[in-house]
Write a protein that holds these residues in place. Sequence first.
Motif, mmCIF file in Angstrom:
data_model
loop_
_atom_site.group_PDB
_atom_site.id
_atom_site.type_symbol
_atom_site.label_atom_id
_atom_site.label_comp_id
_atom_site.label_asym_id
_atom_site.label_seq_id
_atom_site.Cartn_x
_atom_site.Cartn_y
_atom_site.Cartn_z
ATOM 1 N N PRO A 219 -31.923 0.161 -14.863
ATOM 2 C CA PRO A 219 -32.588 0.649 -13.646
ATOM 3 C C PRO A 219 -34.088 0.388 -13.681
ATOM 4 C CG PRO A 219 -31.949 2.469 -15.074
ATOM 5 C CD PRO A 219 -31.313 1.248 -15.639
ATOM 6 N N LEU A 220 -34.640 0.115 -12.519
ATOM 7 C CA LEU A 220 -36.062 -0.195 -12.381
ATOM 8 C C LEU A 220 -36.666 0.794 -11.398
ATOM 9 C CD1 LEU A 220 -37.549 -3.767 -11.892
ATOM 10 C CD2 LEU A 220 -38.349 -1.851 -10.541
ATOM 11 N N SER A 221 -37.767 1.398 -11.759
ATOM 12 C CA SER A 221 -38.416 2.363 -10.880
ATOM 13 C C SER A 221 -39.775 1.852 -10.421
ATOM 14 C CB SER A 221 -38.591 3.713 -11.594
ATOM 15 O OG SER A 221 -39.352 3.556 -12.772
ATOM 16 N N SER B 151 -43.876 -2.843 -15.269
ATOM 17 C CA SER B 151 -44.953 -1.854 -15.156
ATOM 18 C C SER B 151 -45.727 -1.991 -13.849
ATOM 19 C CB SER B 151 -45.920 -1.993 -16.337
ATOM 20 O OG SER B 151 -45.270 -1.703 -17.554
ATOM 21 N N LEU B 152 -45.553 -3.116 -13.144
ATOM 22 C CA LEU B 152 -46.242 -3.348 -11.869
ATOM 23 C C LEU B 152 -45.271 -3.385 -10.686
ATOM 24 C CD1 LEU B 152 -48.868 -5.999 -13.042
ATOM 25 C CD2 LEU B 152 -49.306 -3.617 -12.403
ATOM 26 N N MET C 66 -38.782 -3.853 -3.734
ATOM 27 C CA MET C 66 -40.058 -3.138 -3.614
ATOM 28 C C MET C 66 -41.279 -4.043 -3.714
ATOM 29 S SD MET C 66 -39.833 -1.195 -7.337
ATOM 30 C CE MET C 66 -38.083 -0.824 -7.174
ATOM 31 N N THR C 67 -41.098 -5.308 -4.086
ATOM 32 C CA THR C 67 -42.196 -6.240 -4.292
ATOM 33 C C THR C 67 -41.761 -7.628 -3.831
ATOM 34 O OG1 THR C 67 -43.163 -5.071 -6.189
ATOM 35 C CG2 THR C 67 -43.538 -7.430 -6.092
ATOM 36 N N VAL C 68 -42.648 -8.360 -3.184
ATOM 37 C CA VAL C 68 -42.347 -9.746 -2.841
ATOM 38 C C VAL C 68 -42.444 -10.582 -4.114
ATOM 39 C CG1 VAL C 68 -43.090 -11.770 -1.525
ATOM 40 C CG2 VAL C 68 -43.161 -9.494 -0.466
#
Length: 317
Positions: free
Chosen positions: A258-260, A235-236, A11-13
């Motif tokens: 798990p990471l959301s 958190s980001l 979800m993030t580079v």
Amino acid sequence: MMNQLEQLKQMTVVVADTGDIDAIRQFTPEDATTNPSLLLKAAALDEYRPLLGRAKQWALAQNNGGDTLLHDMTDAFAVLIGCQILQLIPGRISTEVDARLSFDCEATLARARKLIRLYEENGIGRERVLVKIASTWEGIQAARELEREGINCNLTLLFSQTQAAACADAGAYLISPFVGRILDWYKAQQPEQDFSGAADPGVRSVSAIYRYFKTHGYNTIVMGASFRNTDEILSLAGCDRLTIAPPLMEQLAASNAPLSRQLGGEQRSEDSRHEPSEHEFRWLMNEDAMATEKLAEGIRKFAADQVLLEQLLSQHD
């Protein structure tokens, strides 16, 4: 099951905040960032020792004396390390302009163009480089011109939405809002306060900047930086990019929890679009003690490490 670092990459580079080749090989980030402090650490690594000599030889061949010779050495060393890192990553390397030029727009422009020229002389196109510049008013205006020339910029040492708004207005390719250093300031001011989780002021600052950019359609990439713990990173999750030091990437890789996603989707900013003039920028920064103090402190620290790097290179045989 994917570990948290692998989940984050969905979800993030993820960008490596290091000049350590072994760490970059291990964690396979998309991009990497360097600064004078990281280059000073890299200079002590065995794999970079030959680059010290090459940088000094190149600088001596330019027939420039005095301070210019020292600047040539450190610029060449930064570019040579960048070239090494680019062999291991698919994306871009961020290389920093001398922090002592943070209040000189024309000198920043000259140094940025020089760094790009050095990369191109080493066979690296400008599309793989981000020039890092401190988010002073002068630095932001230099970035405005460089972006027009096709030189993409990473505006660093960013601590406030005022700086972020000015960077977006200038068309900066990317900004690096600092999370951990914001937290440091607030913890020093209010040591009894609980700043964990959603109360972390650095996390709140980057989240607000991210929502502001997306709400108002800015293309400038938001890359959270300067993390103190993995909770700030988690958190980001969902931010455009996050630049993370190897010890924290190792902690993320060691966890399968798990990471959301925390940023993205329909989140909106309530802040109206603002394109600060120079007067407004300087006044709003003056009114923000945290941003003013951390920006000044960051410039001083990078400048001091730049001097140490120059001394190391000048003494190298």
